[in-house]
Design a protein around this motif. Structure first.
Motif, PDB file in Angstrom:
ATOM      1  N   ALA A  81       0.816  -1.216   0.000  1.00 22.99           N
ATOM      2  CA  ALA A  81       0.000   0.000   0.000  1.00 22.99           C
ATOM      3  C   ALA A  81       0.855   1.273   0.000  1.00 22.99           C
ATOM      4  O   ALA A  81       0.506   2.258  -0.662  1.00 22.99           O
ATOM      5  N   SER A  82       1.975   1.258   0.718  1.00 19.56           N
ATOM      6  CA  SER A  82       2.791   2.480   0.786  1.00 19.56           C
ATOM      7  C   SER A  82       3.393   2.795  -0.576  1.00 19.56           C
ATOM      8  O   SER A  82       3.295   3.926  -1.077  1.00 19.56           O
ATOM      9  N   ASP A 209      -7.024   3.102   1.802  1.00 21.29           N
ATOM     10  CA  ASP A 209      -6.147   2.012   2.255  1.00 21.29           C
ATOM     11  C   ASP A 209      -7.036   0.950   2.886  1.00 21.29           C
ATOM     12  O   ASP A 209      -7.544   1.134   4.005  1.00 21.29           O
ATOM     13  N   TYR A 212      -7.001  -3.573   6.217  1.00 16.63           N
ATOM     14  CA  TYR A 212      -7.497  -4.381   7.349  1.00 16.63           C
ATOM     15  C   TYR A 212      -8.831  -5.056   7.054  1.00 16.63           C
ATOM     16  O   TYR A 212      -9.421  -5.667   7.949  1.00 16.63           O
ATOM     17  N   SER A 261      -3.306  -4.817   0.594  1.00 16.50           N
ATOM     18  CA  SER A 261      -1.955  -5.224   0.987  1.00 16.50           C
ATOM     19  C   SER A 261      -1.954  -6.621   1.607  1.00 16.50           C
ATOM     20  O   SER A 261      -2.876  -6.987   2.335  1.00 16.50           O
ATOM     21  N   SER A 263       0.529  -7.306   3.599  1.00 15.38           N
ATOM     22  CA  SER A 263       1.431  -7.130   4.749  1.00 15.38           C
ATOM     23  C   SER A 263       0.875  -7.709   6.045  1.00 15.38           C
ATOM     24  O   SER A 263       1.617  -8.251   6.861  1.00 15.38           O
ATOM     25  N   ARG A 271       6.213  -7.468   0.775  1.00 14.40           N
ATOM     26  CA  ARG A 271       6.118  -6.204   0.016  1.00 14.40           C
ATOM     27  C   ARG A 271       5.250  -6.367  -1.225  1.00 14.40           C
ATOM     28  O   ARG A 271       5.627  -5.989  -2.333  1.00 14.40           O
TER      29      ARG A 271
HETATM   30  C1  LIG Z   1      -3.476   2.277   6.906  1.00 13.54           C
HETATM   31  C2  LIG Z   1      -2.205   1.658   6.465  1.00 13.54           C
HETATM   32  N1  LIG Z   1      -1.786   1.836   5.205  1.00 13.54           N
HETATM   33  C3  LIG Z   1      -0.639   1.298   4.773  1.00 13.54           C
HETATM   34  C4  LIG Z   1       0.168   0.562   5.611  1.00 13.54           C
HETATM   35  C5  LIG Z   1       1.435  -0.010   5.058  1.00 13.54           C
HETATM   36  O1  LIG Z   1       1.077  -0.992   4.137  1.00 13.54           O
HETATM   37  P1  LIG Z   1       2.179  -1.770   3.276  1.00 13.54           P
HETATM   38  O2  LIG Z   1       2.960  -2.619   4.204  1.00 13.54           O
HETATM   39  O3  LIG Z   1       1.354  -2.571   2.319  1.00 13.54           O
HETATM   40  O4  LIG Z   1       3.009  -0.759   2.597  1.00 13.54           O
HETATM   41  C6  LIG Z   1      -0.210   0.356   6.926  1.00 13.54           C
HETATM   42  C7  LIG Z   1       0.652  -0.375   7.855  1.00 13.54           C
HETATM   43  O5  LIG Z   1       0.581  -0.284   9.045  1.00 13.54           O
HETATM   44  C8  LIG Z   1      -1.426   0.930   7.371  1.00 13.54           C
HETATM   45  O6  LIG Z   1      -1.852   0.773   8.624  1.00 13.54           O
END
Ligand SMILES: Cc1ncc(COP(=O)(O)O)c(C=O)c1O
Length: 454
Positions: A81-82, A209, A212, A261, A263, A271
């Motif tokens: 996501a990042s 995002d 969750y 994601s 993750s 990743r």
């Molecule tokens: C709301 C949110 N977006 C993105 C991320 C990071 O996601 P990724 O690991 O897919 O980059 C997190 C991680 O804690 C998150 O809580």
């Protein structure tokens, strides 16, 4: 008081080692690397949209979860996501044309830096939410007022080259609508619909995002693979899709993108994630120059994930290990809060979706009450109890901290620390709060002097 006790870290938003599917990934990697057709392809550069098997597996999985028609063309594989937030900004924002970034507050604090890195420092604005999600009336007013005062900049020439493959949006709206980081809150269906309507009205793009969404559970009933309707609320991109074409969007890019994601399901180190939106939107992301040069990110991990999504092992791991583990940890934290903090006036959000018995994600959001800010409290907790918490102002929108006030709030993660440490850590917070009540003058003095923060 000097600290020799073990540190308990409620700030770290990582999965505890027991939530890492090592065996599952190990056997998936062996299967992928044992198959010559597969491993040769997977070790070369990949296609821009990413591993097709994973896109197909995801289309089926999210399709059955949300009750939408699976469509491969709406999905591309990302580096999480990042990383994908950066890709979205590359394709769909412009420092001249895009006038504002609206961030639902309290916010995932690390997202602010990504917008700032992409030229939007000083142009992030906090959007207020109540127990149901975004306060739509206030947000509509904010947008209107912004448009009125920003008229002189309406005709600024975009900084980037125009491209028929891309669309620039005037507004970006960043939200975590399901089991939010940090607040734990899930936005109600009517607020979701209202938000998409506002994005359409003001030529905005909602970046959601949705990391969750699969990590939700009933508060007390056993976790089962079947999720009730409130754990499967439509994503903003599904709502946008169901509304059909909009006036500000003749080429059909849409007004919402889901940033997914792996993750929190298969360990952050993979990743790997996915984006879902209209096919033109997804094609634009897949054709960012860096992706054209190198292919979709995380090719080899994506092949391993395709294997475990296709054979259902990852979904079973989420249902049989991740969700029950998080449910148990959340319960332990809430019980400890009831025992040690509630009698001292601390309040915690008990369910993610107002009026329903569900929770999800990694975090509990507290209203600490009290006379001192949680910024100060966090410092004393570290110094005297060796407990680390996320203080409320950490989650204020960068550059617009004054619009919202989280000085009494705190975020605690229940996914990382060992279970007994979750209980002990809450007890230690309670012990400090009792000491603060008993030695009020001392701590008030400390707050106004040595720590210099109140
Ligand atoms: C709301 C949110 N977006 C993105 C991320 C990071 O996601 P990724 O690991 O897919 O980059 C997190 C991680 O804690 C998150 O809580």
């Amino acid at each position: 008081m000097t600290v020799s006790r073990k540190q308990i870290n409620f700030l770290r938003g990582w999965p505890t080692p027991g939530l890492l599917p090592t065996t599952l990934l190990s056997s998936a990697s062996q299967r992928v690397l044992a198959n010559q057709d597969e491993y040769t392809k997977m070790q070369e550069y990949g296609s821009c949209h990413g591993v097709t098997r994973l896109r197909k597996g995801l289309a089926d999985w999210v399709g059955s979860h949300y009750g939408v028609t699976p469509n491969l063309e709406r999905i591309c594989i990302t580096g999480g996501a990042s990383q994908n937030l950066v890709c979205i900004l590359q394709c769909f924002s412009d420092v001249n044309y895009t006038r504002a970034v609206w961030v639902v507050a309290p916010c995932y604090h690390l997202a602010c830096g990504i917008f700032e890195d992409n030229g939007f420092a000083g142009r992030l604005y906090a959007v207020h939410e109540d127990d149901e999600g975004i306060d739509l009336e206030t947000f509509d007013r904010q947008l209107q007022e912004f448009e009125n005062q920003d008229k002189p900049n309406r005709d600024l020439k975009p900084f980037k080259q125009p491209s028929v493959e891309r669309k620039l949006y005037r507004h970006l709206i960043y939200t975590v609508p399901t089991c939010s980081n940090p607040s734990g809150l899930t936005m109600s269906l009517s607020r979701r619909e209202g938000l998409v309507r506002l994005a359409r009205k003001y030529d905005g793009l909602v970046i959601s995002d949705d990391v969750y969404d699969f990590l939700q559970w009933p508060l007390t009933a056993p976790v089962t693979p079947d999720r009730s309707a409130e754990m499967r609320l439509p994503r903003l991109c599904d709502i946008d899709r169901s509304m059909g074409p909009s006036d500000n969007d003749s080429r059909g890019f849409g007004h919402a993108v889901s940033n997914g994601s792996f993750s929190k399901m298969s360990g952050p180190s993979v990743r790997t994630g996915w984006a879902e939106a209209s096919p033109p939107f997804i094609t634009a992301i897949a054709r960012t120059a860096a992706t054209r040069s190198a292919g979709a990110p995380s090719q080899l991990c994506a092949a391993m994930l395709a294997d475990v999504v296709e054979n259902g092992q990852l979904q079973r791991f989420v249902d049989e290990t991740v969700r029950p583990t998080l449910q148990r940890r959340h319960r332990l934290m809430m019980d400890a809060i009831d025992r040690h903090l509630s009698p001292l006036g601390v309040k915690a959000r008990t369910s993610s979706l107002n009026g329903f018995e569900t929770f999800g994600g990694y975090f509990v959001w507290l209203d600490m009450g009290g006379e001192v800010s949680t910024t100060f409290l966090a410092q004393v907790l570290k110094a005297e109890e060796n407990v680390i918490i996320g203080h409320g102002q950490m989650f204020a929108v960068h550059g617009d901290e004054k619009r919202t006030n989280f000085t009494n709030s705190a975020r605690l993660c229940f996914a990382w620390e060992a279970e007994q440490d979750i209980v002990d850590g809450i007890e230690r917070i309670g012990q400090l709060l009792v000491r603060m009540k008993q030695n009020r003058e001392h701590y008030l003095r400390l707050a106004s002097t040595s720590y210099n923060i109140h």
